[in-house]
Design a protein around this motif. Structure first.
Motif, PDB file in Angstrom:
ATOM      1  N   GLY A  51       0.828  -1.213   0.000  1.00  0.00           N
ATOM      2  CA  GLY A  51       0.000   0.000   0.000  1.00  0.00           C
ATOM      3  C   GLY A  51       0.857   1.256   0.000  1.00  0.00           C
ATOM      4  N   ILE A  52       1.872   1.263   0.868  1.00  0.00           N
ATOM      5  CA  ILE A  52       2.753   2.441   0.970  1.00  0.00           C
ATOM      6  C   ILE A  52       3.528   2.622  -0.343  1.00  0.00           C
ATOM      7  N   PHE A  53       4.061   1.493  -0.847  1.00  0.00           N
ATOM      8  CA  PHE A  53       4.862   1.538  -2.078  1.00  0.00           C
ATOM      9  C   PHE A  53       4.038   2.061  -3.258  1.00  0.00           C
ATOM     10  N   THR A  54       2.826   1.499  -3.429  1.00  0.00           N
ATOM     11  CA  THR A  54       1.998   1.915  -4.569  1.00  0.00           C
ATOM     12  C   THR A  54       1.494   3.353  -4.403  1.00  0.00           C
ATOM     13  N   CYS A  55       1.296   3.767  -3.143  1.00  0.00           N
ATOM     14  CA  CYS A  55       0.855   5.155  -2.903  1.00  0.00           C
ATOM     15  C   CYS A  55       1.957   6.129  -3.349  1.00  0.00           C
ATOM     16  N   ILE A 120      -4.901   0.355  -6.407  1.00  0.00           N
ATOM     17  CA  ILE A 120      -4.245  -0.817  -5.786  1.00  0.00           C
ATOM     18  C   ILE A 120      -3.811  -0.467  -4.365  1.00  0.00           C
ATOM     19  N   SER A 121      -3.298   0.744  -4.204  1.00  0.00           N
ATOM     20  CA  SER A 121      -2.836   1.198  -2.896  1.00  0.00           C
ATOM     21  C   SER A 121      -3.982   1.200  -1.883  1.00  0.00           C
ATOM     22  N   ILE A 122      -5.146   1.719  -2.306  1.00  0.00           N
ATOM     23  CA  ILE A 122      -6.295   1.776  -1.389  1.00  0.00           C
ATOM     24  C   ILE A 122      -6.747   0.368  -1.008  1.00  0.00           C
ATOM     25  N   VAL A 123      -6.896  -0.494  -2.042  1.00  0.00           N
ATOM     26  CA  VAL A 123      -7.384  -1.864  -1.782  1.00  0.00           C
ATOM     27  C   VAL A 123      -6.436  -2.606  -0.832  1.00  0.00           C
ATOM     28  N   THR A 150      -2.067   6.210   4.224  1.00  0.00           N
ATOM     29  CA  THR A 150      -2.017   5.766   2.821  1.00  0.00           C
ATOM     30  C   THR A 150      -3.398   5.845   2.176  1.00  0.00           C
ATOM     31  N   ILE A 151      -4.403   5.342   2.902  1.00  0.00           N
ATOM     32  CA  ILE A 151      -5.772   5.351   2.351  1.00  0.00           C
ATOM     33  C   ILE A 151      -6.208   6.796   2.065  1.00  0.00           C
TER      34      ILE A 151
END
Lengths: 168, 171
Positions: A51-55, A120-123, A150-151
């Motif tokens: 999540g952190i990475f994709t954010c 993807i980050s949110i999910v 992140t969300i």
């Protein structure tokens, strides 16, 4: 020592008679659900990292429109700083300028990808948060906080992107 | 009602599992890295088990690790991996007949290859059944297999990406 032995006997007195020889329990056979908990804990950490990475990736993709102007400024500074001698030092320097329109075109294609990356980050953060909250053994305050941040960031990014697409 | 408090000290990264009378007890890590758990019972005697399970010894271990490997982008976002593969097996019986508040403290010994796992200190009578730790060779073997598999997959992906680029660029 004697006291220890006596109490051992006392304990044995209260013990029910064994009807069959007892098997030595295997330390590797956990009670029901322990493996599931381990799986959930491990998955939640990976998803939180994802999540952190994709954010971060999504936010960076969001600002990719800045790359062509920055590239232009970089080339301009190089040319001015060397008073044009850069064309003599690097004979192919003219081709670097030719790359500018191609770069702008390809970077423009990248920007919509940020929408999906932030999704993807949110999910992954939401799933991770659910898994972390179900784990009562560990105090994962840091992970919970990072998931919430992140969300929030990814949601803001998606809203801005959606408003951009709608032309608001 | 008798209250039993269990403290496990010196096992910072080993994540032990506590079971009392076959029931899994939630233990929480405190600020000093020690584990604490509480249990209430009416019984006059309890069986306590402190052990450790390795995920690599579970059912479907290969599929699980494959899943972790994929979602962590080829191990890039994965957590710190197990290296020592130490298994703990500590089982003992505690007599609760004379006290209502029982505290049990387990001090971990320095764990290298194998030996005695904990020094047990309690205000009640404790009868040890097993108290050992050892390095799980089967888990080590499986880990080696996983590492080989990960290297092969990683190389395959790199080759795939290189071929893809090769074709896209039209060389």
């Amino acid at each position: 020592m004697e006291e220890h032995d006596l109490s051992k006997e006392e304990l044995q007195e209260n013990e029910p008679l064994a009807t069959e020889p007892q098997k030595k329990p295997n330390p590797q056979t956990p009670t029901k659900g322990v493996m599931g908990k381990l799986f959930c804990a491990h998955t939640s950490i990976i998803l939180s990292n994802l999540g952190i990475f994709t954010c971060i990736l999504g936010v960076l993709l969001f600002f990719t429109f800045l790359i062509p102007p920055l590239y232009f400024v970089f080339l301009l500074i190089l040319t001015l700083a060397t008073a044009g001698t850069i064309f003599l030092i690097i004979p192919n320097f003219g081709k670097w300028w030719d790359l500018f329109p191609t770069l702008s075109e390809h970077i423009g294609e990248l920007t919509p990808v940020s929408f999906w990356v932030l999704g993807i980050s949110i999910v992954s953060s939401v799933v991770s948060l659910i898994l972390i909250l179900t784990d009562k053994e560990k105090k994962n305050t840091g992970r919970i906080a990072s998931c919430i941040v992140t969300i929030v960031l990814a949601t803001i990014g998606i809203i801005i992107r959606a408003l951009n697409i709608l032309g608001v | 009602m008798k209250e039993i408090s269990v403290k496990i000290k010196g096992v910072k990264n080993l994540n032990p599992i506590l079971e009392i009378d076959g029931q899994h007890i939630n233990i929480v890590k405190n600020q000093y890295g020690n584990y604490e758990g509480k249990f209430q019972t009416e019984k006059g005697r309890i069986d306590v088990k402190v052990h450790r399970v390795l995920e690599i010894n579970s059912k479907l271990w290969f599929l699980k690790h494959l899943f972790y490997y994929i979602i962590s982008i080829f191990g890039l976002l994965d957590t710190r991996r197990e290296k020592k593969f130490i298994v703990i097996d500590c089982q003992f019986q505690v007599d609760l007949q004379n006290t209502d508040q029982v505290s049990i403290e387990l001090f971990a010994q320095k764990m290298l290859n194998q030996g005695r796992a904990f020094e047990i200190v309690s205000n009640s009578t404790v009868v040890e059944h097993t108290n050992t730790y050892f390095v799980d060779k089967k888990a080590k073997k499986r880990n080696r297999l996983l590492r080989v598999f990960k290297v092969i997959v990683f190389l395959a992906v790199i080759c795939g990406i290189a071929i893809g680029f090769w074709k896209i660029l039209g060389f």
